[in-house]
Design a protein around this motif. Structure first.
Motif, PDB file in Angstrom:
ATOM      1  N   ASP A 184     -13.003   0.668   5.157  1.00 36.46           N
ATOM      2  CA  ASP A 184     -11.623   0.166   5.217  1.00 36.46           C
ATOM      3  C   ASP A 184     -11.049   0.423   6.612  1.00 36.46           C
ATOM      4  O   ASP A 184      -9.956   0.939   6.769  1.00 36.46           O
ATOM      5  CB  ASP A 184     -10.767   0.871   4.156  1.00 36.46           C
ATOM      6  CG  ASP A 184      -9.444   0.140   3.924  1.00 36.46           C
ATOM      7  OD1 ASP A 184      -8.547   0.771   3.352  1.00 36.46           O
ATOM      8  OD2 ASP A 184      -9.305  -1.040   4.304  1.00 36.46           O
ATOM      9  N   HIS A 187      -7.483  -0.880   7.844  1.00 35.09           N
ATOM     10  CA  HIS A 187      -6.289  -0.169   7.372  1.00 35.09           C
ATOM     11  C   HIS A 187      -6.121   1.175   8.066  1.00 35.09           C
ATOM     12  O   HIS A 187      -5.011   1.646   8.220  1.00 35.09           O
ATOM     13  CB  HIS A 187      -6.371   0.068   5.860  1.00 35.09           C
ATOM     14  CG  HIS A 187      -6.015  -1.145   5.068  1.00 35.09           C
ATOM     15  ND1 HIS A 187      -4.733  -1.455   4.727  1.00 35.09           N
ATOM     16  CD2 HIS A 187      -6.785  -2.145   4.573  1.00 35.09           C
ATOM     17  CE1 HIS A 187      -4.696  -2.588   4.032  1.00 35.09           C
ATOM     18  NE2 HIS A 187      -5.938  -3.022   3.940  1.00 35.09           N
ATOM     19  N   ASP A 188      -7.210   1.814   8.479  1.00 39.09           N
ATOM     20  CA  ASP A 188      -7.131   3.166   9.006  1.00 39.09           C
ATOM     21  C   ASP A 188      -7.216   3.240  10.524  1.00 39.09           C
ATOM     22  O   ASP A 188      -7.188   4.317  11.090  1.00 39.09           O
ATOM     23  CB  ASP A 188      -8.257   4.030   8.415  1.00 39.09           C
ATOM     24  CG  ASP A 188      -8.094   4.192   6.908  1.00 39.09           C
ATOM     25  OD1 ASP A 188      -6.938   4.177   6.469  1.00 39.09           O
ATOM     26  OD2 ASP A 188      -9.098   4.314   6.203  1.00 39.09           O
ATOM     27  N   GLN A 423      -0.468  -2.371   7.192  1.00 35.44           N
ATOM     28  CA  GLN A 423       0.019  -1.554   6.086  1.00 35.44           C
ATOM     29  C   GLN A 423      -0.566  -2.041   4.761  1.00 35.44           C
ATOM     30  O   GLN A 423      -1.113  -3.140   4.662  1.00 35.44           O
ATOM     31  CB  GLN A 423       1.547  -1.601   6.039  1.00 35.44           C
ATOM     32  CG  GLN A 423       2.226  -1.089   7.300  1.00 35.44           C
ATOM     33  CD  GLN A 423       2.037   0.394   7.527  1.00 35.44           C
ATOM     34  OE1 GLN A 423       1.797   1.161   6.597  1.00 35.44           O
ATOM     35  NE2 GLN A 423       2.125   0.806   8.796  1.00 35.44           N
ATOM     36  N   SER A 424      -0.410  -1.218   3.741  1.00 34.12           N
ATOM     37  CA  SER A 424      -0.933  -1.578   2.417  1.00 34.12           C
ATOM     38  C   SER A 424      -0.121  -2.722   1.811  1.00 34.12           C
ATOM     39  O   SER A 424       0.980  -3.040   2.258  1.00 34.12           O
ATOM     40  CB  SER A 424      -0.869  -0.360   1.485  1.00 34.12           C
ATOM     41  OG  SER A 424       0.487  -0.014   1.230  1.00 34.12           O
ATOM     42  N   ASP A 425      -0.684  -3.333   0.778  1.00 36.77           N
ATOM     43  CA  ASP A 425      -0.005  -4.444   0.104  1.00 36.77           C
ATOM     44  C   ASP A 425       1.310  -4.007  -0.523  1.00 36.77           C
ATOM     45  O   ASP A 425       2.275  -4.783  -0.586  1.00 36.77           O
ATOM     46  CB  ASP A 425      -0.922  -5.049  -0.976  1.00 36.77           C
ATOM     47  CG  ASP A 425      -2.124  -5.764  -0.373  1.00 36.77           C
ATOM     48  OD1 ASP A 425      -2.048  -6.138   0.824  1.00 36.77           O
ATOM     49  OD2 ASP A 425      -3.133  -5.940  -1.082  1.00 36.77           O
ATOM     50  N   ASP A 426       1.360  -2.754  -0.993  1.00 40.34           N
ATOM     51  CA  ASP A 426       2.605  -2.255  -1.592  1.00 40.34           C
ATOM     52  C   ASP A 426       3.725  -2.167  -0.555  1.00 40.34           C
ATOM     53  O   ASP A 426       4.886  -2.493  -0.838  1.00 40.34           O
ATOM     54  CB  ASP A 426       2.368  -0.872  -2.215  1.00 40.34           C
ATOM     55  CG  ASP A 426       1.512  -0.938  -3.470  1.00 40.34           C
ATOM     56  OD1 ASP A 426       1.427  -2.035  -4.060  1.00 40.34           O
ATOM     57  OD2 ASP A 426       0.929   0.089  -3.844  1.00 40.34           O
TER      58      ASP A 426
END
Length: 471
Positions: A184, A187-188, A423-426
């Motif tokens: 991932d 994202h990181d 960023q995350s989907d949330d």
């Protein structure tokens, strides 16, 4: 009132908007991505800072209402005295301290000081409208001049700070190739800025803060030299000032004031949410990180250009009718959230500027009518103007602070991480809700309350005639 007098009055309020604009649009992303404060701590800074400014409003109103008339007026000494301290607090608000553990306390301290000191300026400055002229049209005209200049100040602040933030958040953002061996990695992956970046960013922010501090000093000099404050034109020599607590109780029972304040505290909260989350939305949710500074400038140019239009509109069709323009941003903001597109983003920015201009002009144009209405019902008291203005600003700041605090806390809850490329989907969903759904609901409820606002164009004329008879 002469055009020169109106211009000097308008220029005096512009520096507050220059500084406030830079903070409203960019302080949240500065705290998250430059100062590396967690979203929870950023929400504390934003909420407590706004709350400190809000609490200062009634305190400022209390002491100003107790002030005696001086050679330069009753309100002018307050504005002159607080300006140097405002400049110092603003300068340190953008300073990146060398220590890490105490940064939250640092930014909280200076943001609270800045909010409190701008309140000590804003309350007497906004109440000064009532002491420029007794004519409603003259006051409306002075308010239009003031709002045009304040929107231009907002534009200058956002444009100046926008270029700085662009260099801090775009030039090195997501330029590193993600490692191949991570599952991932996108994202990181951090943006890995150059080691010299924090120092260079600090120098640039200090230069910008110094420039805005100079604008503050220039504005107060022009205000002092170009505006002459008049004593209460309606009060008799035997009239006594209304005690602050009694006056506050009377204002809270005054129907037109309650409806106006309730309506615009919701609308101003919606606008604040749009401002504070727009840059984050463009950067992380709409893939417009290379354009956000130009979108912000588009919003503010549109707002500045449209203020004279709204002034003519409310003179021709009435102030309540002009409030419908605030709702224009709703469908376009929802479209931007659902269909993130560059061309649509500029259309949304333009229409949002029109709506923001209406939301800025109307409450300050309607508040003098409310004060006149109160004066007619309480003819043998004076000094109530600062009570109206300070309590109005208190409620709008408090609601905006709660809204900003909740929005930043929402980002913390959904897992916002500073410095990562995506960023995350949330987090993206949260930003969409904060830009689209929440402001739309707040604006619609605020406009619904405004339907019950009782002061019409006819009642304004009747009040004007009655006050002239009182004089």
């Amino acid at each position: 009132l002469s055009i020169c007098g109106k211009l000097c009055y308008a220029i005096g309020g512009a520096p507050n908007q220059v500084a406030g604009s830079a903070a409203a649009f960019f302080l949240q992303i500065y705290l998250l991505d430059i100062a590396h404060i967690t979203p929870f701590h950023a929400s504390l800074v934003l909420f407590i800072g706004k709350a400190s400014g809000a609490v200062t409003d009634p305190v400022a109103g209390f002491f100003i209402s107790k002030s005696r008339w001086t050679k330069i007026g009753r309100l002018m000494p307050w504005m002159l005295a607080c300006t140097p301290f405002t400049v110092v607090s603003y300068f340190f608000m953008w300073y990146l301290p060398p220590f890490v553990s105490g940064r939250v306390a640092w930014y909280l301290t200076f943001y609270c000081l800045f909010q409190a000191l701008t309140t000590l300026f804003q309350v007497p400055y906004s109440a000064l409208t009532m002491f420029l002229s007794t004519d409603q049209k003259e006051r409306d005209s002075a308010t239009a001049y003031r709002m045009t200049m304040e929107v231009l100040g907002t534009l200058i602040g956002a444009a100046l700070q926008g270029q700085i933030v662009a260099s801090a958040h775009v030039s090195h953002h997501c330029t590193v190739t993600p490692p191949v061996n991570t599952t991932d990695s996108w994202h990181d992956t951090h943006s890995f800025p150059d080691p010299s970046d924090p120092l260079s960013h600090q120098v640039i922010y200090m230069i910008a803060a110094g420039v805005i501090g100079g604008v503050y000093l220039l504005g107060i000099v022009i205000l002092f030299l170009g505006v002459k404050e008049k004593d209460d034109p309606y009060a008799l020599n035997s009239d006594r000032a209304i005690p602050f607590c009694k006056g506050l109780g009377l204002t809270m029972k005054h129907g037109p004031y309650v409806k106006l304040t309730a309506s615009f505290l919701l609308i101003s909260t919606a606008v604040q949410l749009e401002q504070s989350n727009f840059v984050l939305f463009c950067t992380h949710a709409a893939d417009l990180r290379n354009h956000f500074q130009y979108l912000v400038v588009t919003i503010l140019v549109s707002a500045a250009v449209s203020i004279p239009f709204w002034q003519k509109f409310l003179q021709r069709f009435g102030k309540k009718c002009a409030a419908c323009g605030i709702s224009w941003m709703i469908p376009f903001a929802v479209m931007l959230v659902t269909i993130p597109n560059l061309i649509l983003a500029y259309v949304v920015a333009f229409v949002s500027g029109l709506s923001i201009a209406a939301s800025l002009l109307l409450p300050w144009s309607m508040l003098p009518d409310v004060v006149d209405n109160f004066r007619l019902q309480n003819p043998h008291g004076k000094g109530h103007e600062t009570i109206f203005y300070s309590s109005y600003v208190f409620f709008t700041k408090m609601s905006a602070g709660i809204g900003l605090g909740i929005s930043a806390a929402g980002l913390e809850f959904t897992g916002y991480k500073p410095g990562i490329c995506r960023q995350s989907d949330d987090v993206i969903l949260t930003l969409k809700i904060l830009i689209g759904a929440v402001p739309a609901i707040l604006i619609l409820v605020g406009l619904f309350i405004l339907l019950f606002y009782p002061i019409t164009e006819e009642s304004r004329k009747e009040t004007k005639l009655a006050l002239e008879a009182l004089r």
